[in-house]
Design a protein around this motif. Structure first.
Motif, PDB file in Angstrom:
ATOM      1  N   LYS A 112      19.617  11.267   1.266  1.00 15.80           N
ATOM      2  CA  LYS A 112      19.777  12.310   0.067  1.00 15.80           C
ATOM      3  C   LYS A 112      18.197  11.885  -0.988  1.00 15.80           C
ATOM      4  CE  LYS A 112      21.671  10.706  -4.325  1.00 15.80           C
ATOM      5  NZ  LYS A 112      23.207  10.041  -4.477  1.00 15.80           N
ATOM      6  N   ALA A 113      17.230  10.453  -0.275  1.00 14.97           N
ATOM      7  CA  ALA A 113      15.958  10.359  -0.921  1.00 14.97           C
ATOM      8  C   ALA A 113      15.430  11.177  -0.983  1.00 14.97           C
ATOM      9  CB  ALA A 113      15.646   8.671  -0.799  1.00 14.97           C
ATOM     10  N   PHE A 114      14.769  11.342   0.418  1.00  5.41           N
ATOM     11  CA  PHE A 114      14.025  12.337   0.995  1.00  5.41           C
ATOM     12  C   PHE A 114      14.498  13.808   0.822  1.00  5.41           C
ATOM     13  CE2 PHE A 114      12.780   8.840   3.813  1.00  5.41           C
ATOM     14  CZ  PHE A 114      11.986   9.474   4.185  1.00  5.41           C
ATOM     15  N   ASN A 115      15.725  13.831   0.480  1.00  2.00           N
ATOM     16  CA  ASN A 115      15.385  15.747  -0.369  1.00  2.00           C
ATOM     17  C   ASN A 115      15.571  15.736  -1.632  1.00  2.00           C
ATOM     18  OD1 ASN A 115      16.262  16.662   2.138  1.00  2.00           O
ATOM     19  ND2 ASN A 115      19.009  15.828   1.738  1.00  2.00           N
ATOM     20  N   LYS A 116      15.612  14.409  -2.286  1.00  2.00           N
ATOM     21  CA  LYS A 116      15.138  14.502  -3.501  1.00  2.00           C
ATOM     22  C   LYS A 116      14.306  14.139  -4.009  1.00  2.00           C
ATOM     23  CE  LYS A 116      16.563  11.423  -8.011  1.00  2.00           C
ATOM     24  NZ  LYS A 116      17.088  10.426  -8.816  1.00  2.00           N
ATOM     25  N   ALA A 117      13.171  13.225  -2.857  1.00  2.00           N
ATOM     26  CA  ALA A 117      11.609  14.158  -3.137  1.00  2.00           C
ATOM     27  C   ALA A 117      10.901  14.783  -2.863  1.00  2.00           C
ATOM     28  CB  ALA A 117      10.925  12.724  -2.373  1.00  2.00           C
ATOM     29  N   VAL A 137       0.586  -1.231   0.117  1.00  2.00           N
ATOM     30  CA  VAL A 137      -0.159  -0.143  -0.343  1.00  2.00           C
ATOM     31  C   VAL A 137       1.113   1.453  -0.604  1.00  2.00           C
ATOM     32  CG1 VAL A 137      -1.927   1.147   1.340  1.00  2.00           C
ATOM     33  CG2 VAL A 137      -2.149  -1.143   1.262  1.00  2.00           C
ATOM     34  N   ILE A 138       1.125   1.628  -1.251  1.00  2.00           N
ATOM     35  CA  ILE A 138       1.697   2.915  -1.042  1.00  2.00           C
ATOM     36  C   ILE A 138       1.361   4.565  -1.283  1.00  2.00           C
ATOM     37  CG2 ILE A 138       4.187   3.838  -2.873  1.00  2.00           C
ATOM     38  CD1 ILE A 138       3.665   1.555  -4.436  1.00  2.00           C
ATOM     39  N   PHE A 139       1.814   5.097  -0.869  1.00  2.00           N
ATOM     40  CA  PHE A 139       1.177   6.537  -0.581  1.00  2.00           C
ATOM     41  C   PHE A 139       2.080   7.448  -1.588  1.00  2.00           C
ATOM     42  CE2 PHE A 139      -0.666   5.241   2.898  1.00  2.00           C
ATOM     43  CZ  PHE A 139      -2.173   5.482   3.505  1.00  2.00           C
ATOM     44  N   PRO A 140       2.294   8.325  -2.724  1.00  2.00           N
ATOM     45  CA  PRO A 140       2.600   8.625  -3.951  1.00  2.00           C
ATOM     46  C   PRO A 140       3.238  10.146  -3.087  1.00  2.00           C
ATOM     47  CG  PRO A 140       1.050   8.221  -4.394  1.00  2.00           C
ATOM     48  CD  PRO A 140       0.455   7.231  -3.453  1.00  2.00           C
ATOM     49  N   VAL A 141       4.303  10.608  -3.322  1.00  2.00           N
ATOM     50  CA  VAL A 141       4.804  11.165  -2.219  1.00  2.00           C
ATOM     51  C   VAL A 141       3.876  12.655  -2.557  1.00  2.00           C
ATOM     52  CG1 VAL A 141       7.328  13.245  -2.589  1.00  2.00           C
ATOM     53  CG2 VAL A 141       7.111  10.741  -2.486  1.00  2.00           C
ATOM     54  N   LYS A 142       3.634  13.221  -4.391  1.00  2.00           N
ATOM     55  CA  LYS A 142       2.797  14.090  -4.125  1.00  2.00           C
ATOM     56  C   LYS A 142       1.976  14.044  -3.504  1.00  2.00           C
ATOM     57  CE  LYS A 142       4.212  13.569  -8.579  1.00  2.00           C
ATOM     58  NZ  LYS A 142       3.491  13.518  -9.606  1.00  2.00           N
ATOM     59  N   GLN A 143       1.664  13.452  -3.145  1.00  2.00           N
ATOM     60  CA  GLN A 143       0.324  13.150  -2.741  1.00  2.00           C
ATOM     61  C   GLN A 143       0.259  13.158  -1.316  1.00  2.00           C
ATOM     62  OE1 GLN A 143      -0.114  11.467  -5.604  1.00  2.00           O
ATOM     63  NE2 GLN A 143      -0.828  12.819  -5.715  1.00  2.00           N
ATOM     64  N   ILE A 144       1.406  13.213  -0.273  1.00  2.00           N
ATOM     65  CA  ILE A 144       1.844  13.046   0.921  1.00  2.00           C
ATOM     66  C   ILE A 144       1.866  14.466   1.172  1.00  2.00           C
ATOM     67  CG2 ILE A 144       3.069  13.061   3.208  1.00  2.00           C
ATOM     68  CD1 ILE A 144       4.089  10.157   1.645  1.00  2.00           C
ATOM     69  N   GLN A 145       2.599  15.284  -0.393  1.00  2.00           N
ATOM     70  CA  GLN A 145       2.571  17.059   0.822  1.00  2.00           C
ATOM     71  C   GLN A 145       1.362  17.803  -0.220  1.00  2.00           C
ATOM     72  OE1 GLN A 145       5.732  16.467  -2.443  1.00  2.00           O
ATOM     73  NE2 GLN A 145       7.360  17.125  -0.710  1.00  2.00           N
ATOM     74  N   SER A 146       0.735  17.128  -1.099  1.00  2.00           N
ATOM     75  CA  SER A 146      -0.766  17.454  -1.486  1.00  2.00           C
ATOM     76  C   SER A 146      -1.310  17.653  -0.734  1.00  2.00           C
ATOM     77  CB  SER A 146      -1.211  17.560  -3.260  1.00  2.00           C
ATOM     78  OG  SER A 146      -1.376  15.913  -3.383  1.00  2.00           O
ATOM     79  N   VAL A 147      -1.653  17.021   0.390  1.00  2.00           N
ATOM     80  CA  VAL A 147      -3.015  17.032   1.206  1.00  2.00           C
ATOM     81  C   VAL A 147      -2.607  17.073   1.974  1.00  2.00           C
ATOM     82  CG1 VAL A 147      -4.740  15.231  -0.320  1.00  2.00           C
ATOM     83  CG2 VAL A 147      -3.125  14.613   1.772  1.00  2.00           C
ATOM     84  N   SER A 148      -1.509  17.290   2.709  1.00  2.00           N
ATOM     85  CA  SER A 148      -0.819  17.603   4.143  1.00  2.00           C
ATOM     86  C   SER A 148      -1.415  16.938   4.932  1.00  2.00           C
ATOM     87  CB  SER A 148      -1.816  19.124   4.599  1.00  2.00           C
ATOM     88  OG  SER A 148      -1.424  20.448   3.668  1.00  2.00           O
TER      89      SER A 148
END
Length: 266
Positions: free
Chosen positions: A248-253, A170-181
């Motif tokens: 590095k991975a989190f900063n890149k995301a 069950v994956i949480f896409p990075v952009k959605q984590i950010q966009s839905v706060s």
């Protein structure tokens, strides 16, 4: 809901098919919030047309008391019968992904007009066009830079429990984590290729059993990264190599991982 509210504002004075759907979903009146045993995280409000027919359902988050999703009856039926993990993914999915899913639902139900309406809405979405463009550009840049990456810089960590069951992640896409706060704790892995995968399932399911450069837990507050660690019993990553790969991975995301890493001793 932010997408729906934006569309509703843009549809003032428009008679396009998309705007007809948006205006229809608003209804004539709304019912009182009710509980649905299949949707534990939210209360449900039904919207009715002038004839008393249900035209949409709105989900109200129990903790924040904010509206999170609006769905037509067929979409709501599919949502309430989905597993909790799929429901959580739908909450975080971009609107165009929901439009494509709705197109499939209406097509299966034989309503090809509504199927086409949702398909066109997804394909013409500004967010979809942006993500397709970024995906093409990102793929090109990754391919061109692949030859410049030095092998063996980061130490890979193998799965220490290879006999344990691996399930569909069950994956949480990075952009959605950010966009839905998003606020809460999630698991993460960094694959050998440097890809960051965040989700609710266990680490070996996120990685599908492969070796990783880093793994652990990540805490988010309003879509912002607050803490990452190496808490993974299946991989037990440790040392500067795991920390470097995670940061590095989190900063890149697009997250700020500076000073957020905390190593746990196994």
């Amino acid at each position: 809901m932010t997408t729906y509210d934006r569309l509703k504002e843009q549809c003032q004075g428009s008679s396009s098919s998309e705007c007809q759907t948006v205006n229809r979903m608003g209804g004539f009146r709304s019912g009182m919030p009710t509980d649905d045993p299949n949707i534990s995280a939210s209360k449900v409000v039904a919207n009715y047309d002038i004839n008393g027919n249900v035209v949409s359902y709105v989900l109200i988050d129990r903790s924040s008391n904010q509206a999170t999703m609006i769905m037509e009856p067929l979409e709501y039926a599919a949502y309430r019968n989905a597993p909790a993990g799929i429901q959580a993914m739908m909450q975080l999915s971009p609107q165009y992904a929901l439009d494509f899913a709705s197109s499939g639902l209406y097509s299966s139900a034989g309503d090809y007009g509504r199927a086409a309406e949702n398909l066109i809405a997804g394909l013409t979405s500004r967010d979809y066009i942006r993500d397709v463009f970024l995906g093409v550009v990102g793929s090109t840049l990754t391919t061109s830079a692949a030859g410049k990456v030095k092998a063996g810089v980061n130490k890979p960590f193998p799965n220490l429990e290879p006999a344990e069951q691996i399930i569909h992640p069950v994956i949480f896409p990075v952009k959605q984590i950010q966009s839905v706060s998003y606020s809460g704790k999630l698991n993460y892995v960094v694959t050998e290729s440097g890809e960051l995968i965040i989700g609710k399932t266990g680490h070996i399911s996120l990685s599908q059993g492969g070796d990783v450069l880093a793994a652990g837990e990540a805490r988010f507050v309003n879509g912002n990264l607050r803490l990452i660690n190496n808490s993974s019993g299946h991989y037990r990553p440790n040392g500067a190599s795991a920390q470097s790969a995670a940061e590095k991975a989190f900063n890149k995301a697009g997250f700020d991982a500076t000073g957020k890493y905390k190593e746990i001793k196994f």
